[in-house]
Design a protein around this motif. Structure first.
Motif, mmCIF file in Angstrom:
data_model
loop_
_atom_site.group_PDB
_atom_site.id
_atom_site.type_symbol
_atom_site.label_atom_id
_atom_site.label_comp_id
_atom_site.label_asym_id
_atom_site.label_seq_id
_atom_site.Cartn_x
_atom_site.Cartn_y
_atom_site.Cartn_z
ATOM 1 N N ALA A 57 -8.974 -6.545 -5.692
ATOM 2 C CA ALA A 57 -8.235 -5.816 -6.728
ATOM 3 C C ALA A 57 -7.633 -4.541 -6.159
ATOM 4 C CB ALA A 57 -9.164 -5.504 -7.893
ATOM 5 N N ALA A 58 -8.330 -3.893 -5.210
ATOM 6 C CA ALA A 58 -7.826 -2.656 -4.603
ATOM 7 C C ALA A 58 -6.521 -2.909 -3.864
ATOM 8 C CB ALA A 58 -8.865 -2.063 -3.659
ATOM 9 N N LEU A 59 -6.472 -3.996 -3.088
ATOM 10 C CA LEU A 59 -5.234 -4.334 -2.385
ATOM 11 C C LEU A 59 -4.150 -4.714 -3.386
ATOM 12 C CD1 LEU A 59 -3.563 -4.909 0.140
ATOM 13 C CD2 LEU A 59 -4.641 -7.166 0.271
ATOM 14 N N GLY A 60 -4.526 -5.466 -4.409
ATOM 15 C CA GLY A 60 -3.566 -5.859 -5.422
ATOM 16 C C GLY A 60 -2.906 -4.666 -6.095
ATOM 17 N N LYS A 61 -3.676 -3.617 -6.372
ATOM 18 C CA LYS A 61 -3.112 -2.415 -6.991
ATOM 19 C C LYS A 61 -2.071 -1.770 -6.086
ATOM 20 C CE LYS A 61 -7.100 -1.132 -9.856
ATOM 21 N NZ LYS A 61 -8.169 -0.116 -10.055
ATOM 22 N N LEU A 62 -2.331 -1.761 -4.780
ATOM 23 C CA LEU A 62 -1.379 -1.169 -3.839
ATOM 24 C C LEU A 62 -0.085 -1.973 -3.797
ATOM 25 C CD1 LEU A 62 -3.709 -0.227 -0.836
ATOM 26 C CD2 LEU A 62 -2.900 1.241 -2.693
ATOM 27 N N VAL A 63 -0.216 -3.301 -3.797
ATOM 28 C CA VAL A 63 0.980 -4.144 -3.787
ATOM 29 C C VAL A 63 1.783 -3.946 -5.070
ATOM 30 C CG1 VAL A 63 1.838 -6.515 -3.761
ATOM 31 C CG2 VAL A 63 -0.058 -5.859 -2.248
ATOM 32 N N ALA A 64 1.087 -3.917 -6.204
ATOM 33 C CA ALA A 64 1.766 -3.728 -7.488
ATOM 34 C C ALA A 64 2.503 -2.390 -7.528
ATOM 35 C CB ALA A 64 0.764 -3.824 -8.631
ATOM 36 N N ALA A 65 1.874 -1.345 -6.985
ATOM 37 C CA ALA A 65 2.514 -0.027 -6.957
ATOM 38 C C ALA A 65 3.764 -0.052 -6.077
ATOM 39 C CB ALA A 65 1.536 1.028 -6.459
ATOM 40 N N ALA A 66 3.692 -0.756 -4.952
ATOM 41 C CA ALA A 66 4.847 -0.849 -4.056
ATOM 42 C C ALA A 66 5.985 -1.618 -4.719
ATOM 43 C CB ALA A 66 4.442 -1.518 -2.744
ATOM 44 N N VAL A 67 5.650 -2.646 -5.494
ATOM 45 C CA VAL A 67 6.679 -3.394 -6.215
ATOM 46 C C VAL A 67 7.329 -2.511 -7.273
ATOM 47 C CG1 VAL A 67 7.086 -5.316 -7.811
ATOM 48 C CG2 VAL A 67 5.674 -5.666 -5.777
ATOM 49 N N ARG A 68 6.513 -1.759 -7.998
ATOM 50 C CA ARG A 68 7.060 -0.895 -9.057
ATOM 51 C C ARG A 68 7.993 0.165 -8.486
ATOM 52 N NH1 ARG A 68 1.721 -0.798 -10.927
ATOM 53 N NH2 ARG A 68 1.534 1.359 -10.203
ATOM 54 N N TRP A 199 -2.776 1.752 2.615
ATOM 55 C CA TRP A 199 -3.920 1.152 3.315
ATOM 56 C C TRP A 199 -5.147 1.308 2.441
ATOM 57 C CZ3 TRP A 199 -8.526 3.418 5.133
ATOM 58 C CH2 TRP A 199 -9.312 2.608 5.961
ATOM 59 N N THR A 200 -6.028 0.324 2.457
ATOM 60 C CA THR A 200 -7.263 0.430 1.696
ATOM 61 C C THR A 200 -8.437 -0.118 2.497
ATOM 62 O OG1 THR A 200 -8.450 -0.249 -0.310
ATOM 63 C CG2 THR A 200 -6.799 -1.785 0.529
ATOM 64 N N PRO A 201 -9.553 0.629 2.526
ATOM 65 C CA PRO A 201 -10.769 0.102 3.135
ATOM 66 C C PRO A 201 -11.561 -0.749 2.146
ATOM 67 C CG PRO A 201 -11.143 2.348 2.438
ATOM 68 C CD PRO A 201 -9.707 2.039 2.113
ATOM 69 N N ALA A 202 -11.119 -0.793 0.875
ATOM 70 C CA ALA A 202 -11.867 -1.485 -0.171
ATOM 71 C C ALA A 202 -11.474 -2.954 -0.270
ATOM 72 C CB ALA A 202 -11.649 -0.786 -1.503
ATOM 73 N N ASN A 203 -10.969 -3.496 0.807
ATOM 74 C CA ASN A 203 -10.648 -4.926 0.898
ATOM 75 C C ASN A 203 -11.453 -5.482 2.055
ATOM 76 O OD1 ASN A 203 -8.535 -7.048 -0.126
ATOM 77 N ND2 ASN A 203 -8.543 -7.273 2.088
ATOM 78 N N PHE A 204 -11.778 -6.760 2.029
ATOM 79 C CA PHE A 204 -12.479 -7.366 3.159
ATOM 80 C C PHE A 204 -11.582 -8.438 3.767
ATOM 81 C CE2 PHE A 204 -15.122 -10.557 5.200
ATOM 82 C CZ PHE A 204 -15.824 -9.756 6.081
ATOM 83 N N PRO A 205 -11.114 -8.171 5.021
ATOM 84 C CA PRO A 205 -11.236 -6.919 5.774
ATOM 85 C C PRO A 205 -10.269 -5.861 5.233
ATOM 86 C CG PRO A 205 -9.950 -8.508 7.006
ATOM 87 C CD PRO A 205 -10.407 -9.222 5.774
#
Length: 218
Positions: A57-68, A199-205
């Protein structure tokens, strides 16, 4: 905004315009089932999947923000898998009728259809985008999100996918999430300019979101 017509019997019907709704899993599309489908596909073809588990979800939020923060228009997602990034974009305010997702694995495409009503789902090969979407798509796609693990591909395959994206979304470039510490693509060799947006450390990896744009667009 109406969805782009596509040349595929796998297309879903678009939902009525309005505020994006929270994705509603169908009876056979629970989170556990989606995770199992993803893992089974990883066992069958690890290189195609790139990761043993879906994006966080952390990575998804970053992608969504970049799209917006990108251009308006339709949003094209390549290699949607079981929809972790799709769900994040919907939660982040991207209306389902703006989303077109392309997934090559029929089982995963069917999960996407059942789980995300209103999203246009195409089961097909991203290297054939002009054939999948048709000329109607040109000029209507604002953002492209690539979840295909391009770093694992030879340069000629990378270039082929970039050319397919350029054919349907000229000058737009694409967002690409990757687990590499540095750029997963040799940008200049591919005629691109790359910039890491998040970048997020809250994704694996841990994962980064990169934005690549054609050099001749600058």
């Amino acid at each position: 905004m109406q969805p782009v017509p596509v040349r595929s019997h796998n297309r879903t019907e678009s939902a009525a315009a309005g505020a994006p709704a929270e994705p509603k899993p169908g009876r056979s599309s629970s989170a556990a089932e989606r995770a199992w489908v993803f893992f089974r596909r990883w066992l069958a073809n690890p290189l195609q999947m790139g990761s043993i588990i879906p994006s966080s979800a952390a990575l998804g939020k970053l992608v969504a923000a970049a799209v917006r923060s990108g251009p308006e228009g339709m949003v094209l997602e390549l290699g949607a898998g079981t929809g972790a990034i799709t769900a994040a974009m919907l939660r982040g305010g991207i209306a389902p009728e703006r989303l077109i997702v392309v997934e090559i694995v029929p089982e995963m495409a069917e999960v996407l259809r059942r789980t995300y009503p209103g999203v246009t789902v195409i089961c097909g090969d991203a290297w054939s985008l002009p054939q999948l979407l048709g000329l109607q798509a040109v000029g209507r796609i604002g953002s492209v999100v690539c979840g295909i693990p391009m770093v694992l591909l030879p340069q000629e395959r990378q270039q082929g996918l970039i050319d397919a994206i350029e054919a349907v979304a000229p000058g737009r470039g694409f967002l690409h999430f990757s687990y590499c510490i540095t750029s997963p693509l040799s940008a200049h060799k591919l005629g691109l300019q790359g910039q890491r947006e998040a970048w997020t450390p809250a994704n694996f990896p841990p994962a980064s979101v990169w934005r690549y744009t054609p050099l001749d667009a600058h």
